[in-house]
Design a protein around this motif. Structure first.
Motif, mmCIF file in Angstrom:
data_model
loop_
_atom_site.group_PDB
_atom_site.id
_atom_site.type_symbol
_atom_site.label_atom_id
_atom_site.label_comp_id
_atom_site.label_asym_id
_atom_site.label_seq_id
_atom_site.Cartn_x
_atom_site.Cartn_y
_atom_site.Cartn_z
ATOM 1 N N VAL A 149 -12.880 14.122 -6.529
ATOM 2 C CA VAL A 149 -12.117 14.587 -5.526
ATOM 3 C C VAL A 149 -11.780 13.336 -4.559
ATOM 4 N N THR A 150 -12.934 12.391 -4.376
ATOM 5 C CA THR A 150 -12.714 11.491 -3.473
ATOM 6 C C THR A 150 -11.903 10.236 -3.970
ATOM 7 N N VAL A 151 -12.171 9.895 -5.242
ATOM 8 C CA VAL A 151 -11.295 8.866 -5.806
ATOM 9 C C VAL A 151 -10.004 9.513 -5.839
ATOM 10 N N TYR A 152 -9.691 10.799 -6.244
ATOM 11 C CA TYR A 152 -8.269 11.171 -6.045
ATOM 12 C C TYR A 152 -7.539 11.008 -5.063
ATOM 13 N N VAL A 153 -8.401 11.343 -3.702
ATOM 14 C CA VAL A 153 -7.576 11.663 -2.613
ATOM 15 C C VAL A 153 -7.460 10.097 -2.054
ATOM 16 N N LEU A 154 -8.378 9.171 -2.337
ATOM 17 C CA LEU A 154 -8.157 7.668 -1.881
ATOM 18 C C LEU A 154 -7.267 7.098 -2.715
ATOM 19 N N ALA A 155 -7.167 7.342 -4.053
ATOM 20 C CA ALA A 155 -6.204 6.590 -4.772
ATOM 21 C C ALA A 155 -4.804 7.091 -4.671
ATOM 22 N N LEU A 156 -4.628 8.170 -3.903
ATOM 23 C CA LEU A 156 -3.382 8.649 -3.883
ATOM 24 C C LEU A 156 -2.853 8.436 -2.461
ATOM 25 N N LEU A 157 -3.766 8.697 -1.359
ATOM 26 C CA LEU A 157 -3.108 8.557 -0.142
ATOM 27 C C LEU A 157 -3.313 7.037 0.283
ATOM 28 N N ILE A 158 -4.171 6.194 -0.177
ATOM 29 C CA ILE A 158 -4.040 4.901 0.443
ATOM 30 C C ILE A 158 -2.833 4.151 0.022
ATOM 31 N N PRO A 159 -2.352 4.014 -1.499
ATOM 32 C CA PRO A 159 -1.002 3.477 -1.728
ATOM 33 C C PRO A 159 0.275 3.970 -0.915
ATOM 34 N N LEU A 160 0.167 5.419 -0.542
ATOM 35 C CA LEU A 160 1.090 6.106 -0.046
ATOM 36 C C LEU A 160 1.168 5.683 1.489
ATOM 37 N N ALA A 161 0.346 5.454 2.279
ATOM 38 C CA ALA A 161 0.321 5.198 3.455
ATOM 39 C C ALA A 161 0.691 3.463 3.348
ATOM 40 N N ILE A 162 0.131 2.565 2.466
ATOM 41 C CA ILE A 162 0.736 1.261 2.702
ATOM 42 C C ILE A 162 1.850 0.981 2.281
ATOM 43 N N PHE A 163 2.660 1.746 1.380
ATOM 44 C CA PHE A 163 4.052 1.544 0.949
ATOM 45 C C PHE A 163 4.766 2.245 1.980
ATOM 46 N N TYR A 164 4.439 3.210 2.728
ATOM 47 C CA TYR A 164 5.088 3.995 3.798
ATOM 48 C C TYR A 164 5.387 2.674 4.939
ATOM 49 N N TRP A 165 4.041 2.333 4.981
ATOM 50 C CA TRP A 165 4.088 1.265 6.372
ATOM 51 C C TRP A 165 5.126 0.011 5.933
ATOM 52 N N LEU A 166 5.070 -0.375 4.880
ATOM 53 C CA LEU A 166 5.882 -1.641 4.392
ATOM 54 C C LEU A 166 7.374 -1.114 4.555
ATOM 55 N N LYS A 167 7.486 0.016 3.994
ATOM 56 C CA LYS A 167 9.015 0.501 4.027
ATOM 57 C C LYS A 167 9.458 0.660 5.533
ATOM 58 N N GLN A 168 8.765 1.038 6.385
ATOM 59 C CA GLN A 168 9.111 1.260 7.844
ATOM 60 C C GLN A 168 9.115 -0.187 8.384
ATOM 61 N N ARG A 169 8.221 -0.966 7.878
ATOM 62 C CA ARG A 169 8.351 -2.506 8.782
ATOM 63 C C ARG A 169 9.745 -3.095 7.993
ATOM 64 N N SER A 170 10.088 -2.828 6.666
ATOM 65 C CA SER A 170 11.085 -3.694 6.218
ATOM 66 C C SER A 170 12.379 -3.136 6.916
ATOM 67 N N ALA A 171 12.251 -1.712 7.195
ATOM 68 C CA ALA A 171 13.621 -1.034 7.620
ATOM 69 C C ALA A 171 13.868 -1.423 9.138
ATOM 70 N N SER A 172 12.701 -1.720 9.938
ATOM 71 C CA SER A 172 12.683 -2.057 11.128
ATOM 72 C C SER A 172 13.149 -3.707 11.520
ATOM 73 N N GLN A 173 12.609 -4.536 10.400
ATOM 74 C CA GLN A 173 13.138 -5.958 10.583
ATOM 75 C C GLN A 173 14.632 -6.148 10.079
ATOM 76 N N SER A 174 14.971 -5.343 9.168
ATOM 77 C CA SER A 174 16.512 -5.322 8.948
ATOM 78 C C SER A 174 17.338 -4.882 10.009
ATOM 79 N N GLY A 175 16.622 -3.922 10.839
ATOM 80 C CA GLY A 175 17.400 -3.482 11.883
ATOM 81 C C GLY A 175 17.547 -4.381 12.897
ATOM 82 N N ASN A 176 16.423 -5.200 13.080
ATOM 83 C CA ASN A 176 16.295 -6.319 14.007
ATOM 84 C C ASN A 176 17.414 -7.453 14.017
ATOM 85 N N LYS A 177 17.482 -7.783 12.442
ATOM 86 C CA LYS A 177 18.303 -8.861 12.026
ATOM 87 C C LYS A 177 19.827 -8.191 12.436
ATOM 88 N N GLN A 178 20.111 -7.260 12.105
ATOM 89 C CA GLN A 178 21.664 -6.719 12.578
ATOM 90 C C GLN A 178 21.746 -6.729 14.079
#
Lengths: 123, 259
Positions: free
Chosen positions: B230-259
């Motif tokens: 259960v621990t491995v499942y939750v961590l292996a699922l949530l950590i990448p989701l959180a990291i990629f969500y953060w990366l996506k938000q960051r790239s969206a805000s960066q492209s917004g700033n450029k415009q």
């Protein structure tokens, strides 16, 4: 002045001793034969709350996969080969296992009991 | 023999079908890469089976378990690379993603397909089992193909509605489930200690039922998972989701700033 050093050394020795004990602690072995797609013995009695090693000897000319949903184990055993699987510590109860390639005949049960009723290597 | 073959298809072939359709829906349509990676995977499986006796003797007889677990871990890591590829728009990255997907399918074919080769190799020479074996193969293939088509349509719909992150999330859930399913391999060879059972839903959906098999393939369902799983499942699922969500938000805000 040497007291803290001695304490640290003592603790380290204690942990090392416990570590070695856990490594060297003998795990009881239980032997199962697979012949003509039948497990023998088909009922294994093991002690509760203890890790044990199952050694399965496939004497058939075909491979078999030892499988158990309740034990959460699966392992392919090649023809005329032996395989070992660690199970436990388990709570008292009955845990079924079967051969995935011949589930109608190759079936058995691991019975987990509080008291050890038979010597492990008697199997 | 007929039922055994069908069940074997549900347990070992369905995971291959699921990954192939998810990746096929996820990546831009190209039939050639799929053909090449299926051929490569089949060849790798044959090579693995050819050497399985030797591999089995490695690491004090634990070679098969370790190789299977490592391949699952590698598939999981490749899924993260696939997710990272979504944050990049360069064409070179798109080609790289085909290689990643091909490797994922090849490794899945090796770990799951090897079981088939062993099974068929053991029984195909026996003339009395040939008929139920072939019938079971056709039935098993039929079930797997039907489910694969349904899953492909569902994945395509999700991609149209929510974009490629939806299909990547499906792949991540599937791969995490397979990774957690492989954890008992390390326990059975005594490399890690077993942990207590987290819960038991055996009375609701048993591992032995058809739905148990299906849920196990789709998201790694287990009726009585251990705390470690259960621990491995939750961590292996949530950590990448959180990291990629953060990366996506960051790239969206960066492209917004450029415009």
């Amino acid at each position: 002045m040497n007291k803290p050093v001695n304490k640290t050394f003592g603790c380290a020795a204690l942990f090392f001793g416990l570590f070695c004990q856990s490594i060297l602690a003998a795990v009881p072995e239980y032997h199962i034969q697979l012949k003509d797609h039948l497990f023998f013995p088909s009922r294994i009695i093991i002690p509760a709350n203890q890790k044990v090693k199952l050694v399965i000897d496939n004497q058939d000319n075909t491979p078999e996969e030892f499988d158990s949903f309740s034990l959460n184990r699966e392992k392919v055993i090649f023809a005329h080969r032996k395989a070992k699987i660690f199970i436990g510590p388990l709570k008292p109860g009955e845990y079924g296992f079967f051969g995935e390639y011949n589930p109608n005949t190759a079936r058995g049960t691991v019975i987990v009991e509080h008291s050890k009723k038979e010597s492990p290597d008697a199997n | 023999m007929l039922i055994n073959t069908v069940i074997l298809f549900l347990r070992d072939a369905l995971p291959i079908f699921v990954l192939v359709v998810y990746l096929y829906a996820h990546l831009p349509a190209s039939k050639l890469w799929l053909f090449f990676c299926l051929v490569a995977g089949a060849l790798l499986s044959l090579a693995y089976i050819n050497q399985i006796h030797i591999i089995g003797q490695w690491f004090d007889g634990n070679g098969i378990e370790l190789s299977l677990w490592l391949s699952q871990l590698l598939i999981y890591l490749l899924t993260l690379v696939l997710g990272y590829g979504l944050t990049r728009v360069q064409t070179s990255y798109q080609y790289f993603m085909f290689w990643v997907a091909g490797l994922m399918i090849s490794l899945t074919l090796v770990s799951k397909g090897s079981n088939f080769i062993l099974y068929f190799d053991g029984y195909l020479n026996q003339s009395n089992v040939l008929q139920p074996l072939l019938l079971g193969t056709f039935l098993g293939l039929g079930i797997c193909l039907s489910l694969a088509v349904l899953l492909y349509l569902a994945a395509q719909w999700l991609k149209q509605q929510f974009g490629p992150w939806a299909t990547w999330s499906l792949i991540l859930v599937y791969v995490t489930g397979q990774l957690v399913n492989a954890l008992p391999l390390l326990v059975q060879v005594d490399l890690i200690d077993p942990s207590a059972i987290a819960w038991s839903s055996q009375h609701l959906v048993s591992d032995e039922f058809e739905f148990g098999h299906l849920f196990n393939v789709l998201f790694g369902y287990q009726a009585a998972p251990s705390n470690a799983q259960v621990t491995v499942y939750v961590l292996a699922l949530l950590i990448p989701l959180a990291i990629f969500y953060w990366l996506k938000q960051r790239s969206a805000s960066q492209s917004g700033n450029k415009q």
